[in-house]
Design a protein around this motif. Structure first.
Motif, PDB file in Angstrom:
ATOM      1  N   PHE A   6       1.091  -0.775  -0.235  1.00  0.00           N
ATOM      2  CA  PHE A   6       0.170   0.224  -0.280  1.00  0.00           C
ATOM      3  C   PHE A   6       1.196   1.359  -0.242  1.00  0.00           C
ATOM      4  O   PHE A   6       2.030   1.281   0.137  1.00  0.00           O
ATOM      5  CB  PHE A   6      -0.701   0.205   1.155  1.00  0.00           C
ATOM      6  CG  PHE A   6      -2.311  -1.228   1.230  1.00  0.00           C
ATOM      7  CD1 PHE A   6      -3.151  -1.460   0.401  1.00  0.00           C
ATOM      8  CD2 PHE A   6      -2.160  -2.515   1.546  1.00  0.00           C
ATOM      9  CE1 PHE A   6      -4.304  -1.602   0.553  1.00  0.00           C
ATOM     10  CE2 PHE A   6      -2.655  -3.081   1.594  1.00  0.00           C
ATOM     11  CZ  PHE A   6      -3.894  -3.056   1.037  1.00  0.00           C
ATOM     12  N   ILE A  12       0.339  -6.018   1.100  1.00  0.00           N
ATOM     13  CA  ILE A  12      -0.961  -6.142   1.199  1.00  0.00           C
ATOM     14  C   ILE A  12      -1.510  -7.732   1.681  1.00  0.00           C
ATOM     15  O   ILE A  12      -1.989  -8.154   2.452  1.00  0.00           O
ATOM     16  CB  ILE A  12      -1.210  -6.641  -0.735  1.00  0.00           C
ATOM     17  CG1 ILE A  12      -2.663  -6.504  -1.353  1.00  0.00           C
ATOM     18  CG2 ILE A  12      -0.374  -7.889  -1.155  1.00  0.00           C
ATOM     19  CD1 ILE A  12      -3.031  -7.285  -2.207  1.00  0.00           C
ATOM     20  N   LEU A  15      -2.738  -7.415   5.060  1.00  0.00           N
ATOM     21  CA  LEU A  15      -4.573  -7.589   4.798  1.00  0.00           C
ATOM     22  C   LEU A  15      -5.369  -8.337   5.489  1.00  0.00           C
ATOM     23  O   LEU A  15      -6.063  -7.863   5.930  1.00  0.00           O
ATOM     24  CB  LEU A  15      -4.491  -5.887   4.068  1.00  0.00           C
ATOM     25  CG  LEU A  15      -5.914  -5.673   4.239  1.00  0.00           C
ATOM     26  CD1 LEU A  15      -7.048  -5.340   4.890  1.00  0.00           C
ATOM     27  CD2 LEU A  15      -7.116  -5.159   2.828  1.00  0.00           C
ATOM     28  N   PRO A  25     -13.991  -6.283   8.925  1.00  0.00           N
ATOM     29  CA  PRO A  25     -13.606  -5.108   7.837  1.00  0.00           C
ATOM     30  C   PRO A  25     -14.350  -3.814   8.364  1.00  0.00           C
ATOM     31  O   PRO A  25     -13.874  -2.684   7.916  1.00  0.00           O
ATOM     32  CB  PRO A  25     -13.606  -5.295   6.091  1.00  0.00           C
ATOM     33  CG  PRO A  25     -14.147  -6.652   6.301  1.00  0.00           C
ATOM     34  CD  PRO A  25     -14.236  -7.494   8.176  1.00  0.00           C
ATOM     35  N   PHE A  30     -12.469   0.121   6.761  1.00  0.00           N
ATOM     36  CA  PHE A  30     -12.150  -0.830   5.805  1.00  0.00           C
ATOM     37  C   PHE A  30     -13.167  -0.377   4.709  1.00  0.00           C
ATOM     38  O   PHE A  30     -14.597  -0.783   4.573  1.00  0.00           O
ATOM     39  CB  PHE A  30     -11.959  -2.112   5.611  1.00  0.00           C
ATOM     40  CG  PHE A  30     -11.054  -3.117   4.528  1.00  0.00           C
ATOM     41  CD1 PHE A  30     -10.273  -3.059   4.259  1.00  0.00           C
ATOM     42  CD2 PHE A  30     -12.236  -3.672   3.751  1.00  0.00           C
ATOM     43  CE1 PHE A  30      -9.589  -3.954   2.700  1.00  0.00           C
ATOM     44  CE2 PHE A  30     -12.069  -4.146   2.163  1.00  0.00           C
ATOM     45  CZ  PHE A  30     -11.052  -4.978   2.114  1.00  0.00           C
ATOM     46  N   LEU A  32     -14.531  -0.331   0.064  1.00  0.00           N
ATOM     47  CA  LEU A  32     -14.306   0.009  -1.502  1.00  0.00           C
ATOM     48  C   LEU A  32     -14.614   1.160  -1.912  1.00  0.00           C
ATOM     49  O   LEU A  32     -15.969   1.462  -1.950  1.00  0.00           O
ATOM     50  CB  LEU A  32     -14.557  -1.233  -2.064  1.00  0.00           C
ATOM     51  CG  LEU A  32     -13.954  -2.968  -1.236  1.00  0.00           C
ATOM     52  CD1 LEU A  32     -14.523  -3.735  -1.901  1.00  0.00           C
ATOM     53  CD2 LEU A  32     -12.013  -1.883  -2.071  1.00  0.00           C
ATOM     54  N   SER A  43     -14.138  -1.825  -8.603  1.00  0.00           N
ATOM     55  CA  SER A  43     -13.741  -1.506  -7.574  1.00  0.00           C
ATOM     56  C   SER A  43     -12.027  -0.226  -7.524  1.00  0.00           C
ATOM     57  O   SER A  43     -11.246  -0.505  -8.983  1.00  0.00           O
ATOM     58  CB  SER A  43     -12.639  -1.833  -6.864  1.00  0.00           C
ATOM     59  OG  SER A  43     -12.312  -1.914  -5.597  1.00  0.00           O
ATOM     60  N   ARG A  45      -9.716   0.305  -5.791  1.00  0.00           N
ATOM     61  CA  ARG A  45      -9.265  -0.179  -4.970  1.00  0.00           C
ATOM     62  C   ARG A  45      -8.393  -1.498  -4.891  1.00  0.00           C
ATOM     63  O   ARG A  45      -9.656  -2.946  -3.677  1.00  0.00           O
ATOM     64  CB  ARG A  45      -9.682  -0.377  -3.050  1.00  0.00           C
ATOM     65  CG  ARG A  45     -10.561   1.239  -2.410  1.00  0.00           C
ATOM     66  CD  ARG A  45      -9.082   2.055  -2.162  1.00  0.00           C
ATOM     67  NE  ARG A  45      -9.931   3.583  -1.622  1.00  0.00           N
ATOM     68  CZ  ARG A  45      -9.454   4.350  -1.061  1.00  0.00           C
ATOM     69  NH1 ARG A  45      -8.631   4.022  -0.741  1.00  0.00           N
ATOM     70  NH2 ARG A  45      -9.656   5.463  -0.642  1.00  0.00           N
ATOM     71  N   ARG A  47      -6.349  -3.072  -4.599  1.00  0.00           N
ATOM     72  CA  ARG A  47      -5.290  -3.839  -3.409  1.00  0.00           C
ATOM     73  C   ARG A  47      -5.986  -4.778  -2.381  1.00  0.00           C
ATOM     74  O   ARG A  47      -6.152  -5.494  -2.207  1.00  0.00           O
ATOM     75  CB  ARG A  47      -4.087  -3.301  -2.935  1.00  0.00           C
ATOM     76  CG  ARG A  47      -2.976  -3.166  -3.864  1.00  0.00           C
ATOM     77  CD  ARG A  47      -1.742  -1.942  -3.304  1.00  0.00           C
ATOM     78  NE  ARG A  47      -2.386  -0.663  -3.132  1.00  0.00           N
ATOM     79  CZ  ARG A  47      -2.041   0.241  -3.660  1.00  0.00           C
ATOM     80  NH1 ARG A  47      -0.773  -0.531  -4.792  1.00  0.00           N
ATOM     81  NH2 ARG A  47      -2.835   1.237  -3.678  1.00  0.00           N
ATOM     82  N   ARG A  48      -7.362  -3.896  -1.503  1.00  0.00           N
ATOM     83  CA  ARG A  48      -7.733  -4.381  -1.209  1.00  0.00           C
ATOM     84  C   ARG A  48      -9.076  -5.214  -1.502  1.00  0.00           C
ATOM     85  O   ARG A  48      -9.002  -6.505  -0.822  1.00  0.00           O
ATOM     86  CB  ARG A  48      -9.107  -3.218  -0.258  1.00  0.00           C
ATOM     87  CG  ARG A  48      -8.280  -2.153   0.426  1.00  0.00           C
ATOM     88  CD  ARG A  48      -8.822  -0.773   0.624  1.00  0.00           C
ATOM     89  NE  ARG A  48      -8.339  -0.082   1.432  1.00  0.00           N
ATOM     90  CZ  ARG A  48      -8.321   0.842   2.197  1.00  0.00           C
ATOM     91  NH1 ARG A  48     -10.103   1.368   1.942  1.00  0.00           N
ATOM     92  NH2 ARG A  48      -8.253   2.188   2.950  1.00  0.00           N
ATOM     93  N   ALA A  51      -6.720  -8.708  -1.674  1.00  0.00           N
ATOM     94  CA  ALA A  51      -7.448  -9.385  -0.196  1.00  0.00           C
ATOM     95  C   ALA A  51      -8.356  -9.954   0.203  1.00  0.00           C
ATOM     96  O   ALA A  51      -8.314 -10.651   0.840  1.00  0.00           O
ATOM     97  CB  ALA A  51      -6.229  -7.731   1.210  1.00  0.00           C
ATOM     98  N   VAL A  70     -19.036  -5.525   4.031  1.00  0.00           N
ATOM     99  CA  VAL A  70     -17.981  -4.267   3.484  1.00  0.00           C
ATOM    100  C   VAL A  70     -18.311  -3.155   2.906  1.00  0.00           C
ATOM    101  O   VAL A  70     -19.211  -3.147   1.931  1.00  0.00           O
ATOM    102  CB  VAL A  70     -16.416  -5.095   1.809  1.00  0.00           C
ATOM    103  CG1 VAL A  70     -15.630  -3.864   2.130  1.00  0.00           C
ATOM    104  CG2 VAL A  70     -15.879  -6.289   2.460  1.00  0.00           C
TER     105      VAL A  70
END
Length: 110
Positions: A6, A12, A15, A25, A30, A32, A43, A45, A47-48, A51, A70
């Motif tokens: 990140f 990553i 997370l 989350p 957390f 998105l 998305s 985001r 990386r999120r 994960a 989420v």
């Protein structure tokens, strides 16, 4: 592909580890950011999102559901900054069904 780190230097994988440890989350601030494009949700985001996918995959391998709630925030592509970020990041070759993690050139934190 998504970066292995990140922007703050956290990995990553850290997370994924937090999710695997049972952290919720919704308690982790957390979320998105998502946009709707050509009838599909994307998305901003990744990386999120990666994960979350990895967490679910590991849970399923352990016989658990891996489902988590989420928070999402829908952003509008009519906003110039959102549109720019989206189209700069849109590199999917398989409509987002999978992603690979690339080693980041950033220095890890910790």
């Amino acid at each position: 592909d998504v970066s292995s780190l990140f922007k703050d230097g956290r990995s990553i994988e850290s997370l994924v580890d937090e999710l695997q440890s049972g952290k919720d989350p919704l308690d982790m601030e957390f979320s998105l950011d998502v946009v709707r494009f050509e009838g599909q949700w994307y998305s901003l985001r990744n990386r999120r999102l990666w994960a979350l996918h990895e967490h679910r995959k590991r849970c399923l391998a352990q016989g658990k559901s891996g489902n988590v709630l989420v928070k999402t925030t829908e952003l509008s592509l009519s906003e110039r900054a959102v549109c720019s970020k989206f189209f700069e990041s849109l590199s999917t070759e398989n409509e987002g069904r999978s992603a690979t993690v690339r080693i980041s050139s950033r220095v890890p934190s910790g």
